[in-house]
Enzyme design. Sequence first.
Site, PDB file in Angstrom:
ATOM      1  N   HIS A   7       0.849  -1.194   0.000  1.00  0.00           N
ATOM      2  CA  HIS A   7       0.000   0.000   0.000  1.00  0.00           C
ATOM      3  C   HIS A   7       0.882   1.241   0.000  1.00  0.00           C
ATOM      4  CE1 HIS A   7       0.078   1.847   4.087  1.00  0.00           C
ATOM      5  NE2 HIS A   7       0.476   0.656   4.460  1.00  0.00           N
ATOM      6  N   CYS A   8       0.264   2.365  -0.370  1.00  0.00           N
ATOM      7  CA  CYS A   8       0.962   3.655  -0.392  1.00  0.00           C
ATOM      8  C   CYS A   8      -0.059   4.717   0.022  1.00  0.00           C
ATOM      9  CB  CYS A   8       1.566   3.919  -1.772  1.00  0.00           C
ATOM     10  SG  CYS A   8       0.355   3.889  -3.119  1.00  0.00           S
ATOM     11  N   MET A   9      -0.136   5.808  -0.689  1.00  0.00           N
ATOM     12  CA  MET A   9      -1.121   6.836  -0.354  1.00  0.00           C
ATOM     13  C   MET A   9      -2.472   6.573  -1.045  1.00  0.00           C
ATOM     14  SD  MET A   9      -1.869   9.428   1.421  1.00  0.00           S
ATOM     15  CE  MET A   9      -0.680  10.626   1.926  1.00  0.00           C
ATOM     16  N   SER A  25      -5.474   2.220  -0.259  1.00  0.00           N
ATOM     17  CA  SER A  25      -4.277   2.530   0.497  1.00  0.00           C
ATOM     18  C   SER A  25      -4.539   3.468   1.677  1.00  0.00           C
ATOM     19  CB  SER A  25      -3.189   3.055  -0.435  1.00  0.00           C
ATOM     20  OG  SER A  25      -2.620   1.985  -1.162  1.00  0.00           O
ATOM     21  N   TRP A  26      -3.568   4.319   2.003  1.00  0.00           N
ATOM     22  CA  TRP A  26      -3.688   5.151   3.204  1.00  0.00           C
ATOM     23  C   TRP A  26      -4.935   6.038   3.165  1.00  0.00           C
ATOM     24  CZ3 TRP A  26      -2.359   5.235   8.019  1.00  0.00           C
ATOM     25  CH2 TRP A  26      -2.665   6.370   8.777  1.00  0.00           C
TER      26      TRP A  26
END
Length: 158
Positions: free
Chosen positions: A118-120, A146-147
């Site tokens: 995951h990332c943003m 994600s985030w």
Amino acid sequence: MLLRHCLLALRGTRTAFSLQTATNLPAGSSLVATQRFYSSVPAIGIVDYDVVKKLAREPQKLLIDVREPDELTKTGQIPSSINIPLGIVSQELSASPELFKSKYGREKPQASTEIIFHCMIGKRSLKAAEAAAALGFKNLKNYEGSWTDWAKREGLPK
């Protein structure tokens, strides 16, 4: 005739071969067509919030946050995730098991370990999953929301 040979090459001939044609080629000339074989990249699955929420109780799975460390400082991170920025994912997943464990406090994943990236918003994490696939990892997932999705559902600042 050349078109026919090209079509045969595209249909899956398994060896390199030489094509001789009579169309506009000097006598004795040949064309060589080589087929390239690419390993099949495993499909990268998609997971949602509910799957990620359960990961704290599933230590056999690995959640990797590929954002930069300064992003985590500003937002926080998902519990049980480890941070490996996108730019070094391949390097870190190729590290020795001892080095990986000393850096991240987790066993280095095996080829069959379920790894969720995951990332943003889910774009860098997809690239990380593709990089892991190129290294031979087979059970890869992307948390698309994600985030941003996590923070929204957890009532945290984005």
